[in-house]
Design an enzyme around this catalytic site. Structure first.
Site, PDB file in Angstrom:
ATOM      1  N   SER A  61      -8.020   3.675   8.728  1.00 44.94           N
ATOM      2  CA  SER A  61      -8.736   3.589   7.457  1.00 44.94           C
ATOM      3  C   SER A  61      -8.002   2.664   6.485  1.00 44.94           C
ATOM      4  O   SER A  61      -8.587   1.737   5.912  1.00 44.94           O
ATOM      5  CB  SER A  61      -8.878   5.001   6.873  1.00 44.94           C
ATOM      6  OG  SER A  61      -9.484   4.947   5.606  1.00 44.94           O
TER       7      SER A  61
ATOM      8  N   ASP B  43     -15.721   2.219   7.238  1.00 45.21           N
ATOM      9  CA  ASP B  43     -14.639   3.148   6.919  1.00 45.21           C
ATOM     10  C   ASP B  43     -15.048   4.082   5.791  1.00 45.21           C
ATOM     11  O   ASP B  43     -14.759   5.275   5.831  1.00 45.21           O
ATOM     12  CB  ASP B  43     -13.368   2.390   6.526  1.00 45.21           C
ATOM     13  CG  ASP B  43     -12.310   3.337   5.994  1.00 45.21           C
ATOM     14  OD1 ASP B  43     -11.842   4.175   6.777  1.00 45.21           O
ATOM     15  OD2 ASP B  43     -11.984   3.270   4.793  1.00 45.21           O
TER      16      ASP B  43
ATOM     17  N   ARG C 286     -15.285  12.524   7.273  1.00 42.81           N
ATOM     18  CA  ARG C 286     -13.993  13.177   7.543  1.00 42.81           C
ATOM     19  C   ARG C 286     -13.636  14.137   6.427  1.00 42.81           C
ATOM     20  O   ARG C 286     -13.082  15.218   6.662  1.00 42.81           O
ATOM     21  CB  ARG C 286     -12.890  12.116   7.674  1.00 42.81           C
ATOM     22  CG  ARG C 286     -12.969  11.325   8.983  1.00 42.81           C
ATOM     23  CD  ARG C 286     -12.074  10.099   8.919  1.00 42.81           C
ATOM     24  NE  ARG C 286     -10.693  10.431   8.640  1.00 42.81           N
ATOM     25  CZ  ARG C 286      -9.802   9.606   8.075  1.00 42.81           C
ATOM     26  NH1 ARG C 286     -10.167   8.372   7.739  1.00 42.81           N
ATOM     27  NH2 ARG C 286      -8.569  10.003   7.847  1.00 42.81           N
TER      28      ARG C 286
ATOM     29  N   LYS D  21      -9.059  -1.632   5.478  1.00 36.36           N
ATOM     30  CA  LYS D  21      -9.223  -2.200   4.136  1.00 36.36           C
ATOM     31  C   LYS D  21      -8.219  -3.318   3.897  1.00 36.36           C
ATOM     32  O   LYS D  21      -8.557  -4.382   3.386  1.00 36.36           O
ATOM     33  CB  LYS D  21      -9.064  -1.096   3.084  1.00 36.36           C
ATOM     34  CG  LYS D  21     -10.273  -0.159   3.080  1.00 36.36           C
ATOM     35  CD  LYS D  21     -10.128   1.007   2.128  1.00 36.36           C
ATOM     36  CE  LYS D  21      -9.229   2.067   2.723  1.00 36.36           C
ATOM     37  NZ  LYS D  21      -9.296   3.360   2.018  1.00 36.36           N
TER      38      LYS D  21
ATOM     39  N   HIS E  77       0.850  -1.193   0.000  1.00 38.91           N
ATOM     40  CA  HIS E  77       0.000   0.000   0.000  1.00 38.91           C
ATOM     41  C   HIS E  77       0.877   1.232   0.000  1.00 38.91           C
ATOM     42  O   HIS E  77       1.796   1.355   0.793  1.00 38.91           O
ATOM     43  CB  HIS E  77      -0.905   0.035   1.231  1.00 38.91           C
ATOM     44  CG  HIS E  77      -1.708   1.305   1.310  1.00 38.91           C
ATOM     45  ND1 HIS E  77      -2.860   1.493   0.583  1.00 38.91           N
ATOM     46  CD2 HIS E  77      -1.487   2.468   1.978  1.00 38.91           C
ATOM     47  CE1 HIS E  77      -3.327   2.714   0.822  1.00 38.91           C
ATOM     48  NE2 HIS E  77      -2.517   3.319   1.660  1.00 38.91           N
TER      49      HIS E  77
END
Lengths: 435, 435
Positions: free
Chosen positions: B183, B161, B168, B187, B82
């Site tokens: 967050s 989320d 947010r 995932k 990620h």
């Protein structure tokens, strides 16, 4: 301009300008800015504060969201008092007629009790017939005639503040010093008095438990007021024990009558006289506080304040006989109980908030705005901090017409007390005078 | 339990327990807790943070709000990467097939571009026919067959989320390190890979401009992952200039093919090889990073990674000819323009975010989630930090099929650059490896 950027700016500790605050509050009131953005903004204000100019703008926008009372055609000096609230704080009942008896004009809009604190309106409504819902015109007419009126806030005073307060109330953003200052001052500025004395409470029964926070709040409100050309002063006063001996509604009226008859508990007399003295000084007729206090003290003794109280009650539809024989006029409680000391010692500390909650549980207060109040309910506080207590001695008397079983309230009361072997000094009542 | 108390607790810096977080997030998702309370809570988290256990609970509740992919029947070691996002960050396009060519299984769910950052899905969709919307079963079948798939997040991954992110996004509570960590990790945990490498960007084109914040975020995500028994590692890498030379969609595919053919820009090669090396180390087959990197480097040169890329494209409906003759397969831009240097000197700094926005303005990105993307649009970055530039020399080439007048984008590009007389060092690409 967009709302995100304004929240972001405040979150980063920035200062919002007039147009930005107008956009934000205007949008919130009209519904174009959703509540979830306003609550995030308010939490950012909680952490990052507001500077004086910003706070003054914020306050003025809330004032301008509603009606602004015009008292300019009233002769004399208009002066009001605001207390941040506490337990047994029936000062307004005495102070307003006292100040009027000294030649000042006192246009007072008060509130109702909520949670552990009492409200002046509930207290006055224990006098049969007393009306708190005068129109603006009736309010002004009465001020012209007798120089004093205590009524409920008219609906259209600072509606933006009302709406914002409702949101703060459910998002843990009430106890922010700038937000409290703006909320109080928006109402007081809209109500139009030219001078304002603040009584900011500190201690176990106050919203500001710490004295330094109380001072901060007082200075913040004074700044906003002066920025708007009001004469301002403040007293920081103790709320580590109930004020006076009565906590409730009818019982506080009775105590007020005693004080205006020259008697009553000394702490309640003292703070009332100090506040009246400051009001007189603000009006410009006295240089020294002691001199002003002496004049105020005299009007408690000679019956002038009490006569003015009677005039006000009569003008607002109540029975002025309450000034002579309160016991005959005010509703008596159906039930009573004594709270007795479990041990010998000294009363060393009081969790005053809990005493307010004990009174609430007897029916004297409100958990929700929509609750009814039992005017006869209340507490007679017989022992205060630094008093000697003997095992079995009565510490307090509880009254109610709604609650028969007084054990829970008595336990709550006892629970709020600390009884020790070593005595302590009584907390100083007047902590600071900010002029 | 009530929501007010939970907001208050967090505002005061307290730690919320599992049941409290379940109450809060559950109520928010089901609609019993209003958005204005959640946004106040999120702003309080922005200021007060969360501790490791709290953050792990928070993350797990979001994971459990939706589907959790079960990859346990897939043989081999599943590993994902990620990136926190940047400009020209097409690493996944190369890294995923490269790691698969090395025997790892790479189940990658990626996102689309938004604002100044690009998205892997948009880049892949510039390959005609490429499908990103496989079902969970198709995804797993493809992983079993060829060891790699890059698809869009299935709808039911961490829906709590998604909902919280939307809130947010409009309440200035996105850039909170614990909230970002929760967050991302919610995932990634739901997506089921057993190992995860994070590429946390820092600098002028990154969400975390400061390296210390990037490290904090990386460590926070690593903690959450390890708490959930994932093998975790992270790289802190530079985003003070675009990565590689291509910023856009089709042009980044073209660059990826170049790298997998043994060429391409060295910074892009370097970071890809480092990340692949870390993946190999996490899989337990290598002790030293250098050894693992050498093996990865080899598979870029010998065509193994490119072959795997072709297999993946073919499996997902795309034209694998893109690996041989990308110029014939990818859409060419209709318009182009050159950005020329206004002076002699050295390129000393880049506001990389602005370059992302320039690409966005050409059609390569999205302002809103619902916007369409021009796959042919993009920027070819010819000069990077510490390069010598001459007046009139081409600094970058702009491409678009949507925007004909490229003056505004060219100005934006120039505006993002600082050209000075004194040269500076090129920013170090790999700042830290956290294993």
């Amino acid at each position: 301009m967009n709302t995100y950027d304004l929240i972001f700016k405040k979150r980063e500790g920035g200062k919002l300008f007039l147009e930005e605050l107008e956009y934000l509050i205007g949008g919130f009131v009209s519904g174009t800015i959703p509540q979830y953005q306003m609550s995030a903004f308010l939490m950012a204000v909680y952490f990052k504060g507001m500077d004086t100019e910003e706070l003054s703008d914020f306050t003025n926008i809330m004032v301008n969201s509603g009606e602004r009372l015009d008292l300019s055609d009233i002769e004399g000096i208009t002066v009001d008092k605001h207390s941040t609230g506490g337990v047994g704080d029936g000062v307004s009942l005495i102070l307003a007629p006292l100040a009027a008896s000294l030649g000042l004009v006192v246009p007072m809009m008060s509130g109702r009790g909520l949670g552990h604190t009492g409200g002046t309106l509930d207290k006055l409504e224990s006098i049969p017939g007393y009306r708190i819902d005068l129109s603006s015109q009736q309010f002004k007419d009465q001020l012209k005639e007798i120089g004093v009126a205590i009524i409920g806030q008219t609906k259209n005073i600072a509606p933006a503040d009302k709406e914002m307060y409702s949101l703060r109330d459910v998002t843990a953003t009430v106890d922010s010093i700038p937000l409290i200052a703006a909320s109080v001052m928006s109402k007081k500025l809209a109500e139009g008095a030219s001078s304002l004395v603040l009584d900011v409470k500190t201690g176990s029964g106050a919203f500001m438990r710490e004295e330094k926070d109380a001072c901060k709040l007082a200075r913040s409100m004074i700044k906003i007021g002066r920025h708007n050309e009001r004469n301002m002063a403040a007293v920081i006063s103790d709320m580590n024990q109930p004020l006076g001996v009565a906590v409730g509604n009818a019982c506080e009226i009775k105590q007020a009558v005693e004080i205006m008859s020259g008697g009553g508990p000394p702490d309640m007399r003292e703070i009332t006289v100090v506040l009246a003295g400051i009001m007189l000084k603000l009006s410009g007729n006295f240089n020294g506080l002691n001199e002003a206090k002496a004049v105020a003290e005299e009007n408690l003794k000679n019956g002038s304040a009490l006569k003015k109280f009677g005039d006000m009650i009569e003008a607002q539809g109540g029975d002025r006989q309450v000034c002579e024989t309160p016991g005959n006029i005010l509703k008596s409680p159906d039930y009573s109980a004594a709270v007795k000391s479990p041990e010998d010692g000294y009363l060393t500390a009081i969790d005053t908030r809990k005493i307010g909650l004990a009174a609430l549980s007897l029916g004297a207060g409100r958990e929700r705005v929509s609750d009814d109040v039992d005017h006869s309910a209340g507490i007679n506080v017989l022992k205060k901090i630094s008093d000697r207590v003997e095992k079995g001695e009565v510490l307090a008397e509880l009254y109610s017409s709604k609650v028969k079983d007084m054990k829970p309230a008595a336990d709550m009361y006892l629970n709020s007390l600390e009884i020790g072997r070593e005595n302590v000094e009584s907390p100083k009542l007047i902590r600071e005078v900010i002029e």
